[in-house]
Design an enzyme around this catalytic site. Sequence first.
Site, PDB file in Angstrom:
ATOM      1  CE  LYS A  19      -3.271   2.449   3.007  1.00 50.91           C
ATOM      2  NZ  LYS A  19      -4.530   2.414   2.252  1.00 50.91           N
ATOM      3  CG  ASP A 502     -15.424   0.706  10.241  1.00 50.47           C
ATOM      4  OD1 ASP A 502     -15.219   0.742   9.019  1.00 50.47           O
ATOM      5  OD2 ASP A 502     -16.110  -0.195  10.786  1.00 50.47           O
ATOM      6  CE1 TYR A 529      -3.935  -3.161   0.361  1.00 51.46           C
ATOM      7  CE2 TYR A 529      -2.337  -2.911   2.135  1.00 51.46           C
ATOM      8  CZ  TYR A 529      -2.620  -3.056   0.787  1.00 51.46           C
ATOM      9  OH  TYR A 529      -1.599  -3.107  -0.119  1.00 51.46           O
ATOM     10  CD1 TRP A 574     -18.896  -6.038   5.666  1.00 50.51           C
ATOM     11  CD2 TRP A 574     -19.306  -3.912   6.185  1.00 50.51           C
ATOM     12  NE1 TRP A 574     -19.534  -5.460   4.588  1.00 50.51           N
ATOM     13  CE2 TRP A 574     -19.795  -4.157   4.882  1.00 50.51           C
ATOM     14  CE3 TRP A 574     -19.457  -2.636   6.729  1.00 50.51           C
ATOM     15  CZ2 TRP A 574     -20.417  -3.174   4.099  1.00 50.51           C
ATOM     16  CZ3 TRP A 574     -20.074  -1.647   5.952  1.00 50.51           C
ATOM     17  CH2 TRP A 574     -20.545  -1.921   4.653  1.00 50.51           C
ATOM     18  CG  ASP A 612     -27.002   2.965   8.705  1.00 55.51           C
ATOM     19  OD1 ASP A 612     -28.030   3.443   8.225  1.00 55.51           O
ATOM     20  OD2 ASP A 612     -26.098   3.650   9.222  1.00 55.51           O
ATOM     21  CB  CYS A 657     -25.234   2.238   0.125  1.00 55.48           C
ATOM     22  SG  CYS A 657     -24.412   1.742   1.598  1.00 55.48           S
ATOM     23  CD  GLU A 677     -25.426   3.274  -4.066  1.00 53.39           C
ATOM     24  OE1 GLU A 677     -24.960   2.803  -3.019  1.00 53.39           O
ATOM     25  OE2 GLU A 677     -24.868   3.180  -5.159  1.00 53.39           O
ATOM     26  CG  HIS A 705     -19.430   6.995  -3.929  1.00 51.66           C
ATOM     27  ND1 HIS A 705     -20.640   6.408  -4.184  1.00 51.66           N
ATOM     28  CD2 HIS A 705     -18.917   6.362  -2.855  1.00 51.66           C
ATOM     29  CE1 HIS A 705     -20.834   5.440  -3.312  1.00 51.66           C
ATOM     30  NE2 HIS A 705     -19.814   5.395  -2.495  1.00 51.66           N
ATOM     31  CB  CYS A 737     -24.428   6.515   1.074  1.00 50.32           C
ATOM     32  SG  CYS A 737     -23.611   5.530   2.355  1.00 50.32           S
TER      33      CYS A 737
HETATM   34  N1  GLN Z   1     -24.926   5.966   8.739  1.00 49.59           N
HETATM   35  C1  GLN Z   1     -23.790   5.637   7.935  1.00 49.59           C
HETATM   36  C2  GLN Z   1     -23.219   6.916   7.324  1.00 49.59           C
HETATM   37  O1  GLN Z   1     -23.969   7.821   7.097  1.00 49.59           O
HETATM   38  C3  GLN Z   1     -24.161   4.693   6.823  1.00 49.59           C
HETATM   39  C4  GLN Z   1     -22.969   4.261   6.015  1.00 49.59           C
HETATM   40  C5  GLN Z   1     -23.272   3.201   4.982  1.00 49.59           C
HETATM   41  O2  GLN Z   1     -24.392   2.898   4.693  1.00 49.59           O
HETATM   42  N2  GLN Z   1     -22.266   2.641   4.362  1.00 49.59           N
HETATM   43  O3  GLN Z   1     -22.042   6.987   7.051  1.00 49.59           O
HETATM   44 ZN    ZN Z   2     -24.912   3.773   2.694  1.00 46.67          ZN
END
Ligand code: GLN
Ligand code: ZN
Length: 765
Positions: A19, A502, A529, A574, A612, A657, A677, A705, A737
């Site tokens: 990296k 995170d 990563y 995750w 979420d 999302c 999303e 994004h 998102c």
């Molecule tokens: N609540 C989280 C955020 O707003 C949701 C993130 C996600 O869905 N990946 O960052």
């Molecule tokens: Zn999201």
Amino acid sequence: MVKSAVLGFPRIGPNRELKKATEAYWNGKITVDELFKVGKDIRAANWKLQKDAGVDIIPSNDFSFYDQVLDLEVLFNVIPDRYSKYDLPLIDTLFAMGRGLQRKATETEKAVDVTALEMVKWFDSNYHYVRPTFSHSTSFKLNGQKPVDEFLEAKALGIQTRPVLVGPVSFLHLGKADKDSLDLDPLSLLEKLLPAYIEILQKLAAAGATEVQIDEPVLVLDLPQNVQAAFKTAYTKLGQHAGLPKITLASYFGTVVPNLDAIKGLPVAGFHFDFVRAPEQFEQVANIIGDDQVLSFGIVNGRNIWKNDFTKSSEFVNQAIAKLGKDRVIVATSSSLLHTPVDLENEKKLDAELKGYFSFATQKLSEVVTIAKNVSGDDVAAQLSANVASITARSNSTLINDPAVQARMAAIDAKMATRAAPFATRLAAQQKKFNFPLFPTTTIGSFPQTKDIRINRNKFVKGTITAEEYEQFINAEIEKVIRFQEEIDLDVLVHGEPERNDMVQYFGEQIKGYAFTSNGWVQSYGSRYVRPPIIVGDLSRPKPMSVKESVYAQSLTKKAVKGMLTGPITCLRWSFPRDDVDQKTQAYQLALALRDEVNDLEAAGVKIIQVDEPALREGLPLREGDERAAYTVWAAEAFRIATSGVENDTQIHSHFCYSDLDPKHIKALDADVVSIEFSKKDDANYIAEFRDYPNHLGFGLFDIHSPRVPSLEEFNTKIENILKTYPAEKFWVNPDCGLKTRGWEETRASLTNMVAAAKNYRAKY
Ligand code: GLN
Ligand code: ZN
């Protein structure tokens, strides 16, 4: 002697050397030769590690500067014109395909502006590959000979390796047609592609390779008839060429049983199957092994971090030996070890007991070797008894077993997973309480995670600021976000999540039963990563995890503030899960912990709570059938256990999302409001599936994004289009998102336009 084999080793280096080097190269801080040198050193170290561990069959060409599928695209010249037209050096073309490239013209070089190819999750893992993208004009030929070069590099070190290549059927089937060739079926290119495979295999043979591992992981998917038939075409053709290296055809992450007819009788030297993930396939797959073919027995888990149970594994391998004989069975990792962290010895802070239960990629090397020795009849008594002791200690460990959690689990009933009243009743109660206008506006939770936030978090972690100082800092951030939302006049506010590193780790660190590594990095894509937390034992929540911040945010404003949690399935997916209880059990334990949190938020006056579940889709089993059907039921139930303990007038939100999530699965959650999303999907048919669903929905109106700011007209058009299919009375207005990766400037501009558009439509209805 039964041999041992490894299907692939992590290429990131023990301390993320790859990296650091690739990012330095992208930023112009090191030269291409320096970059290549880092790659070469990592490869040499990996080979030596495996050799020293006693592994018999060591992979090569498992190294990649970005992604092994992308490497093959470059090798076979599957390079769309928009990249090749710049005549960049091959490595820069590869990076441009992987991550896009925008570069101003200089005196010596012309300007470049090209977006990345699509990136897709590698089966059900969190690794992403760059999707091969084919055109009618794709012409296969070899660009360089990376697999041969790396084979020779190992050979020069005195190490004979088995090169790895993704196979032709998977390469095509995992790919897609480019925008200019939408009528193209990638599989129709098979005949044109095979000569390129033959050429590289011939070169490998000429360089001294006696065997190759060809990965055909699509074998674990439901395959249409033409894809199944392609195996015969491809491998018969390869089989007709004398002098090629012997092929081991490898599959992993599932069962190949439904596709057995496709591979039975193929002229290959052997097959690799994953008996960790799909032990039940043993009888059937063993039956298709021809008299002169070998079985590579995937028994050391390439997807998880738990120590192997040598006794159990050896017994299983012995069943194969009884059927095929010692010289036709190989003990192997279940898949590449790419999905596991590099070396447990790099963990200096882990609890010693827990550390004794783990095995990272480096440790897994001796596991395959020990099992192979054991089934060969070699004396490994010392390793075996140490292993038995460790496995027994783990199953009895108080760190792992929590009787209180187990009792609570046993008491779960259907009532816990059902809200007190149906949606219509809840809606009436919520409307009375909140009195939202039509087109209520909100965000998904996070606001820009500025450098300032990261710096202060680091200071807090390092202890250079006190807990009080950090809390003051976080509170000031929350206040800023609240004031901002009031100013632009959103309807449902959030606290902005400044305290979260995170979305899973933040909660994991507060849930009993989780462990964290300091260096357990795993490649997710390119130079990104992740360090998944590890679920080690029964899970519970000793005390509230998010109440303080939400309550503080609510205290600052008269508007409703939405509490923000990560759902049970996303926490599970995750993380590295336990291997001693099933995923459903772990999801339900997380659900109970989150249920406590939801109830505490409600009791503290937070009456809108979002849970979420962005990983709900990736947890879906790869094939249709019982397992998938069961998952859709228990995953939804876990969510409902977490969220059903509240009053009718408390509003539960959720967020996804992944726009390809089946609407059925969203409906099964019975959340009052769901944000999805949608900005890039823009598909009226998808919306139509929700027309008769009573609960409310927000289709993400802009892509978070990108720093691009959509204009008011753009928002108006989006809303107008959705209204053609979806009724105004259920319509929430929100982004795709969270905004954590955005800057403040574009956040302000985009949300201001979004709110203006909502007000515009409110006035019309
Ligand atoms: N609540 C989280 C955020 O707003 C949701 C993130 C996600 O869905 N990946 O960052
Ligand atoms: Zn999201």
